[in-house]
Design an enzyme around this catalytic site. Structure first.
Site, PDB file in Angstrom:
ATOM      1  N   ASP A  68       0.849  -1.197   0.000  1.00  0.00           N
ATOM      2  CA  ASP A  68       0.000   0.000   0.000  1.00  0.00           C
ATOM      3  C   ASP A  68       0.887   1.252   0.000  1.00  0.00           C
ATOM      4  OD1 ASP A  68       0.900  -0.250   2.586  1.00  0.00           O
ATOM      5  OD2 ASP A  68      -1.033   0.193   3.527  1.00  0.00           O
ATOM      6  N   ASP A 107      -0.713  -6.432  -0.364  1.00  0.00           N
ATOM      7  CA  ASP A 107      -0.916  -5.740   0.909  1.00  0.00           C
ATOM      8  C   ASP A 107      -2.408  -5.468   1.089  1.00  0.00           C
ATOM      9  OD1 ASP A 107       0.394  -4.823   3.175  1.00  0.00           O
ATOM     10  OD2 ASP A 107       1.278  -3.060   2.203  1.00  0.00           O
ATOM     11  N   LYS A 137      -0.882  -9.641   2.899  1.00  0.00           N
ATOM     12  CA  LYS A 137      -0.151  -9.113   4.048  1.00  0.00           C
ATOM     13  C   LYS A 137      -1.022  -8.101   4.773  1.00  0.00           C
ATOM     14  CE  LYS A 137       3.701  -5.920   4.596  1.00  0.00           C
ATOM     15  NZ  LYS A 137       2.707  -4.905   4.803  1.00  0.00           N
ATOM     16  N   GLU A 139      -1.177  -5.539   8.646  1.00  0.00           N
ATOM     17  CA  GLU A 139      -0.416  -4.965   9.755  1.00  0.00           C
ATOM     18  C   GLU A 139      -1.030  -5.347  11.089  1.00  0.00           C
ATOM     19  OE1 GLU A 139       0.117  -0.724   9.190  1.00  0.00           O
ATOM     20  OE2 GLU A 139       1.034  -1.014   7.201  1.00  0.00           O
ATOM     21  N   GLU A 205       9.374  -3.850  10.841  1.00  0.00           N
ATOM     22  CA  GLU A 205       9.764  -2.559  10.255  1.00  0.00           C
ATOM     23  C   GLU A 205      10.262  -1.595  11.327  1.00  0.00           C
ATOM     24  OE1 GLU A 205       7.223  -0.857   7.291  1.00  0.00           O
ATOM     25  OE2 GLU A 205       8.290   1.057   7.321  1.00  0.00           O
TER      26      GLU A 205
HETATM   27  N1  LIG Z   1       9.591   0.679   4.415  1.00  0.00           N
HETATM   28  C1  LIG Z   1       9.102   1.902   4.311  1.00  0.00           C
HETATM   29  N2  LIG Z   1       8.143   2.289   5.174  1.00  0.00           N
HETATM   30  C2  LIG Z   1       7.636   3.515   5.090  1.00  0.00           C
HETATM   31  O1  LIG Z   1       6.757   3.868   5.902  1.00  0.00           O
HETATM   32  C3  LIG Z   1       8.091   4.383   4.073  1.00  0.00           C
HETATM   33  C4  LIG Z   1       9.082   3.923   3.202  1.00  0.00           C
HETATM   34  N3  LIG Z   1       9.576   2.685   3.336  1.00  0.00           N
HETATM   35  N4  LIG Z   1       9.535   4.692   2.203  1.00  0.00           N
HETATM   36  C5  LIG Z   1       8.784   5.827   1.783  1.00  0.00           C
HETATM   37  C6  LIG Z   1       8.158   6.540   2.899  1.00  0.00           C
HETATM   38  C7  LIG Z   1       9.166   7.377   3.644  1.00  0.00           C
HETATM   39  N5  LIG Z   1       8.954   7.066   5.011  1.00  0.00           N
HETATM   40  C8  LIG Z   1       9.826   7.426   5.983  1.00  0.00           C
HETATM   41  C9  LIG Z   1      10.060   6.661   7.103  1.00  0.00           C
HETATM   42  C10 LIG Z   1      10.989   7.037   8.040  1.00  0.00           C
HETATM   43  C11 LIG Z   1      11.709   8.192   7.888  1.00  0.00           C
HETATM   44  C12 LIG Z   1      12.723   8.626   8.865  1.00  0.00           C
HETATM   45  O2  LIG Z   1      13.251   9.691   8.766  1.00  0.00           O
HETATM   46  N6  LIG Z   1      13.076   7.812   9.858  1.00  0.00           N
HETATM   47  C13 LIG Z   1      14.162   8.087  10.801  1.00  0.00           C
HETATM   48  C14 LIG Z   1      13.979   7.276  12.067  1.00  0.00           C
HETATM   49  C15 LIG Z   1      12.733   7.619  12.827  1.00  0.00           C
HETATM   50  C16 LIG Z   1      12.917   8.761  13.762  1.00  0.00           C
HETATM   51  O3  LIG Z   1      13.645   8.578  14.765  1.00  0.00           O
HETATM   52  O4  LIG Z   1      12.304   9.790  13.518  1.00  0.00           O
HETATM   53  C17 LIG Z   1      15.465   7.680  10.209  1.00  0.00           C
HETATM   54  O5  LIG Z   1      16.475   8.310  10.518  1.00  0.00           O
HETATM   55  O6  LIG Z   1      15.491   6.690   9.445  1.00  0.00           O
HETATM   56  C18 LIG Z   1      11.447   8.979   6.775  1.00  0.00           C
HETATM   57  C19 LIG Z   1      10.523   8.593   5.829  1.00  0.00           C
HETATM   58  C20 LIG Z   1       7.725   6.441   5.161  1.00  0.00           C
HETATM   59  N7  LIG Z   1       7.589   5.669   3.930  1.00  0.00           N
HETATM   60  C1  LIG Z   2       7.262  -1.400   3.455  1.00  0.00           C
HETATM   61  C2  LIG Z   2       6.405  -2.605   3.296  1.00  0.00           C
HETATM   62  C3  LIG Z   2       6.579  -3.540   4.443  1.00  0.00           C
HETATM   63  C4  LIG Z   2       4.956  -2.258   3.081  1.00  0.00           C
HETATM   64  O1  LIG Z   2       4.098  -2.583   3.849  1.00  0.00           O
HETATM   65  C5  LIG Z   2       4.587  -1.510   1.871  1.00  0.00           C
HETATM   66  O2  LIG Z   2       5.429  -1.305   0.978  1.00  0.00           O
HETATM   67  O3  LIG Z   2       3.420  -1.120   1.777  1.00  0.00           O
HETATM   68 MG   LIG Z   3       2.225  -1.656   3.465  1.00  0.00          MG
END
Ligand SMILES: Nc1nc(=O)c2c([nH]1)NC[C@@H]1CN(c3ccc(C(=O)N[C@@H](CCC(=O)O)C(=O)O)cc3)CN21
Ligand SMILES: CC(C)C(=O)C(=O)O
Ligand SMILES: [Mg+2]
EC number: 2.1.2.11
Length: 287
Positions: A68, A107, A137, A139, A205
């Site tokens: 998703d 998903d 899949k 959550e 995750e």
């Molecule tokens: N596997 C996955 N899950 C997601 O939810 C997700 C992706 N990929 N890729 C695209 C976007 C981008 N997302 C995200 C997710 C985490 C951070 C992030 O900055 N995380 C911090 C750690 C968390 C914190 O402490 O705030 C990092 O440094 O990785 C950014 C974009 C959410 N989305």
């Molecule tokens: C990041 C993975 C686990 C996911 O659920 C998605 O791509 O939607």
């Molecule tokens: Mg998903």
């Protein structure tokens, strides 16, 4: 799950060490189990269309998740929350139609399974019937165990997903690492509930590597890491993050293996210039 290419072993379905060899006709849930037992890493990428599905399948990626995360990557939404089953189904159909060897997982979107087991089974059956996917899949751990059990009872393999669960990001307070400190106990309880409910694998995750290692040791089903460190049984990434196509902030756990965005930007700019200065189309491109 990528060894075993030699001609002498051609068409042997099971590698001697388990896992899923490249010459498998199709990766199955038992190959996930075999891979864990024999310590062979499982690889997965997301895919939302037939072009990438074909390419990743040919590269030997073991499973393709039609996530998703299409909400962000295909439809341009801020989160995965608005994604509907009707939006995801055509994408899953494209991926399932293109993948010859890879195991294809659909998903389940936010709102399509949480309320009760009836909704969950209904959505899972729609996904299987209308797309050609091999599993679904969803959550949640303890909170989704009843849904997992009922879907499995309907004959559909389920991959679970715990730790940071994007569909509940507002409840979790953003993209926050899960399973830290006392969160580790909840993570283990969720993992155990998932295994007992009959899931064939679980995605972890954004979980500390130590916590993910404990979960991996405690379960007989494989753990798949998305930012959960090296001790899981497999690794999964969102393909657009991994290939350098995502705009904006990407999580630290992503390693980029290509810069497709820059490649396309350069190609577009070069082509525009060629058109403007008369370089394209040349005689070889004209009738
Ligand atoms: N596997 C996955 N899950 C997601 O939810 C997700 C992706 N990929 N890729 C695209 C976007 C981008 N997302 C995200 C997710 C985490 C951070 C992030 O900055 N995380 C911090 C750690 C968390 C914190 O402490 O705030 C990092 O440094 O990785 C950014 C974009 C959410 N989305
Ligand atoms: C990041 C993975 C686990 C996911 O659920 C998605 O791509 O939607
Ligand atoms: Mg998903």
């Amino acid at each position: 799950m990528t060894q075993e290419n030699s001609a002498s072993s051609a068409m042997r379905e099971e590698a001697p060490y388990g896992g899923a060899p490249q010459n498998l006709k199709r990766v199955r849930t038992r190959h996930f189990l075999n891979a864990k037992k024999s310590g062979i890493k499982i690889t997965g990428l997301t895919s939302y269309d037939q072009l990438t599905a074909r390419i990743f399948d040919e590269a030997g990626i073991d499973f393709l998740l039609v996530g998703d995360s299409a909400g962000n990557n295909v439809f341009g939404y801020e989160t995965t929350l608005p994604v509907t089953v009707d939006e995801l189904i055509p994408l899953v159909r494209a991926v399932a139609g293109a993948a010859k060897r890879a195991f294809v997982i659909a998903d389940m979107p936010f709102g399509s399974y949480e309320a009760n087991t009836r909704d969950a089974v209904h959505t899972a059956i729609r996904m299987m019937k209308e797309t050609g996917a091999h599993a679904v899949k969803l959550e949640g751990g303890v909170r989704s165990a009843d849904q997992i059990r009922h879907i499995v009872d309907a004959g559909i393999p389920v991959m679970a997903h715990i730790g940071f669960t994007p569909q509940s990001e507002h409840q979790l307070g953003g993209h926050v690492i899960q399973g830290r400190g006392s969160g580790e106990e909840q993570l283990l309880a969720d993992a155990k509930a998932i295994e007992e409910a009959g899931a064939f694998a679980v995605v972890l995750e954004m979980v500390p590597a130590d916590a993910a290692a404990k979960v991996t040791a405690a379960l007989s089903i494989p753990t798949i890491s998305v930012g959960a460190g090296p001790h899981c049984d497999g690794q999964l990434l969102v393909w657009t993050d991994w290939a350098g196509l995502t705009q904006g902030r990407i999580p630290k756990f992503v390693k980029q293996y290509a810069q497709i965005g820059q490649t396309l930007r350069d190609a577009a700019a070069t082509w525009k210039a060629d058109v403007e200065n008369g370089e394209y189309p040349g005689p070889e491109n004209s009738y």
